[in-house]
Design an enzyme around this catalytic site. Structure first.
Site, PDB file in Angstrom:
ATOM      1  N   SER A 167     -12.925  -5.060   2.370  1.00 63.72           N
ATOM      2  CA  SER A 167     -13.041  -4.527   1.012  1.00 63.72           C
ATOM      3  C   SER A 167     -13.780  -5.518   0.123  1.00 63.72           C
ATOM      4  O   SER A 167     -13.804  -6.727   0.391  1.00 63.72           O
ATOM      5  CB  SER A 167     -11.646  -4.269   0.438  1.00 63.72           C
ATOM      6  OG  SER A 167     -11.692  -3.986  -0.948  1.00 63.72           O
ATOM      7  N   TYR A 190      -2.842  -7.211  -1.257  1.00 68.59           N
ATOM      8  CA  TYR A 190      -3.853  -6.399  -0.554  1.00 68.59           C
ATOM      9  C   TYR A 190      -5.148  -7.189  -0.400  1.00 68.59           C
ATOM     10  O   TYR A 190      -5.738  -7.240   0.689  1.00 68.59           O
ATOM     11  CB  TYR A 190      -4.080  -5.118  -1.344  1.00 68.59           C
ATOM     12  CG  TYR A 190      -5.192  -4.227  -0.831  1.00 68.59           C
ATOM     13  CD1 TYR A 190      -4.985  -3.350   0.224  1.00 68.59           C
ATOM     14  CD2 TYR A 190      -6.456  -4.246  -1.434  1.00 68.59           C
ATOM     15  CE1 TYR A 190      -5.996  -2.523   0.679  1.00 68.59           C
ATOM     16  CE2 TYR A 190      -7.474  -3.413  -0.988  1.00 68.59           C
ATOM     17  CZ  TYR A 190      -7.245  -2.558   0.070  1.00 68.59           C
ATOM     18  OH  TYR A 190      -8.265  -1.748   0.514  1.00 68.59           O
TER      19      TYR A 190
END
Length: 292
Positions: A187, A200
């Site tokens: 990401s 995360y």
């Protein structure tokens, strides 16, 4: 031929209607509905007769990748959670409409035995694993900072995003032939972490390192390992884990979130023989956010 368009105007732009869902989230209630390439992706046989395993394939990026792989000629086994059976059935429908086999498997990758059973099922169904896509992920926004991240949440994020990937790579390897491909989903958060997604983002940074290290380890076996680093993507995880979705994606220079269909071509390329000289790479698909 697909019509040439201004990329900033190709898909819906914020502000979006306010919406909230319990985790894990579902595709149906989303407004605007996500685009997985159902009406636009055109295959050209680049993955003919490949056998693919995709985690988190019921919706979002995973569904778009499953659809694209099928239209490129691959059979697909994909995972979903117990509460995502309706979304999983829709993925099956699109894969089968492409003339390929679809095998949905309810699997929580947080447990090693579940991952072992998943690999065993894939080998039983297909005989081998040509492509492994580690895409399943969990996040939960905590705007109140690190104090609000419980040990339970931290453990869930780590086990979903990292442990599952580790176990599946390790267990799938004996069944991957030369020319195989592992593709991990990292990401933009790996490089530009949002404070409210601290745990995360930490896992996504680890996925970059894991990808680059494993790639160097496995190239002697003829297996390539790469990753895709999306920016904001409009998937069910967003209304299920963020407190406000109205401006989601507006921060990207392109001015909107990606649709899952815009991520799938990167996975197809990395899985294909056209990418035979590419390993240990991170394909950044961030909507214009510069990354290292």
């Amino acid at each position: 031929m697909t019509e040439q368009q201004n990329p900033a105007e190709r898909h819906p732009t914020p502000d979006f209607p306010s919406q909230d869902q319990p985790h894990p989230g579902w595709t149906g209630p989303m407004d605007p509905p996500p685009d997985h390439g159902e009406e636009t992706y055109r295959g050209s046989g680049r993955l003919a007769d490949r056998k693919a395993v995709i985690t988190g394939g019921d919706s979002g990026i995973g569904r778009a990748v499953a659809l694209a792989f099928a239209r490129e000629g691959a059979d697909v086994l994909f995972t979903h959670l117990d509460g995502e059976k309706d979304d999983a059935a829709e993925t099956v429908r699109w894969v089968e409409e492409a003339g390929r086999r679809a095998v949905p498997v309810a699997c929580d990758v947080r447990e090693e035995e579940n991952c072992r059973a998943l690999v065993d099922r894939a080998v039983s169904e297909f005989g081998r694993i040509d492509i492994l896509v580690n895409n399943a992920a969990y996040q939960m926004s905590q705007p109140d900072g690190i104090e609000a991240i419980s040990t339970e949440q931290f453990d869930r994020v780590m086990r979903t995003n990292l442990y599952g990937m580790f176990w599946l790579c390790k267990l799938a390897l004996p069944h991957m032939p030369e020319g195989g491909s592992i593709i991990n989903s990292t990401s933009v958060q790996a490089y530009k972490p949002s404070p409210h997604l601290l745990d995360y983002a930490t896992t996504k940074g680890a996925i970059v390192t894991f990808t680059q290290g494993l790639a160097q380890m496995l190239i002697e076996r003829g297996i390539r390992v790469n990753a895709v680093a999306p920016g904001p993507v409009w998937t069910p995880l967003i209304p299920a884990t963020l407190p406000d979705t109205t401006e989601f994606g507006k921060q990207a220079p392109i001015g909107r979130p990606a649709q899952p269909a815009e991520m799938a071509p990167a996975y197809v390329f990395l899985a294909s023989q056209e990418a035979s000289y590419i390993t240990a790479e991170i394909v950044n698909a961030t909507g214009g956010t510069p990354l290292p």
